[in-house]
Design an enzyme around this catalytic site. Sequence first.
Site, short mmCIF file in Angstrom:
data_model
loop_
_atom_site.label_atom_id
_atom_site.label_comp_id
_atom_site.label_asym_id
_atom_site.label_seq_id
_atom_site.Cartn_x
_atom_site.Cartn_y
_atom_site.Cartn_z
N GLU A 30 0.86 -1.18 0.00
CA GLU A 30 0.00 0.00 0.00
C GLU A 30 0.90 1.23 0.00
OE1 GLU A 30 -3.81 2.11 2.17
OE2 GLU A 30 -2.69 0.62 3.31
N GLU A 55 4.79 4.88 3.73
CA GLU A 55 4.20 6.17 4.11
C GLU A 55 5.30 7.21 4.28
OE1 GLU A 55 2.17 9.23 4.71
OE2 GLU A 55 0.95 7.43 4.51
N ASP A 80 9.41 7.54 1.02
CA ASP A 80 8.69 7.92 -0.19
C ASP A 80 8.44 6.65 -1.00
OD1 ASP A 80 7.88 8.80 -2.70
OD2 ASP A 80 9.28 10.47 -2.76
N ASP A 103 -2.65 12.25 -2.75
CA ASP A 103 -2.76 13.71 -2.81
C ASP A 103 -2.85 14.14 -4.28
OD1 ASP A 103 -2.35 16.50 -2.69
OD2 ASP A 103 -1.19 16.28 -0.85
N LYS A 107 -2.01 22.49 -7.46
CA LYS A 107 -1.30 23.61 -8.10
C LYS A 107 -0.36 23.12 -9.20
CE LYS A 107 -1.43 26.39 -3.91
NZ LYS A 107 -0.65 27.04 -2.87
N ASP A 139 -11.24 10.36 -3.99
CA ASP A 139 -12.45 11.18 -3.93
C ASP A 139 -12.34 12.33 -4.92
OD1 ASP A 139 -10.36 12.17 -2.26
OD2 ASP A 139 -11.77 13.56 -1.33
#
Length: 192
Positions: A30, A55, A80, A103, A107, A139
Amino acid sequence: MFLGIFHADPYLPVDYWRRLAPSTTRTEIEIGPGDCGFLADAAAAAAGTLFVGMEIKRASVVLAGRKRRFASNAIVFNTDGRWLVENMVADASVNAYHVYFPDPWWKKRHHKRRLFTPEFCAGLFRTLTPGGSVYLISDVARVVVDARPEMTAAGFTEREWTRGQSPAACSSYERKYRVQGRRLSETSFVKN
């Protein structure tokens, strides 16, 4: 006993975490597990699979270590995920990748931080076993839209996939968003 939380070390051998759980026959990774809700629940439900979390946020990893009960087939790296996939995962050694709510880096100047870059997608393809899958949920529909051409260019085939309304293993984000009734974009990409 939980395998632990580690920092990735470039001097360790590729896939060294396999030595920590030699009795497992599958590996699932994951990317960005956050609070490790999915990782902990999935590992508890599938003892024969090694679940590896990658993570980047140290605070999330520390909180997960305090908050979650992990099975003996789970390990979390504070690193990373892009770097680890590209440098420390052996060819054809992973059965599935889970990427839930990455994420979107809205921008334009931050687009280089987006997860699904050509290099990352090539790393996923190289490290997956034949028939292995990448599961993606967001989402933000744009995340899936932007991932499609990169994954296709890397050699993946997109397959329709959905986890359903109440998956047994899910992150706190997913649980919250499903309760709120948010529309989620879900898809998978398969290595042929």
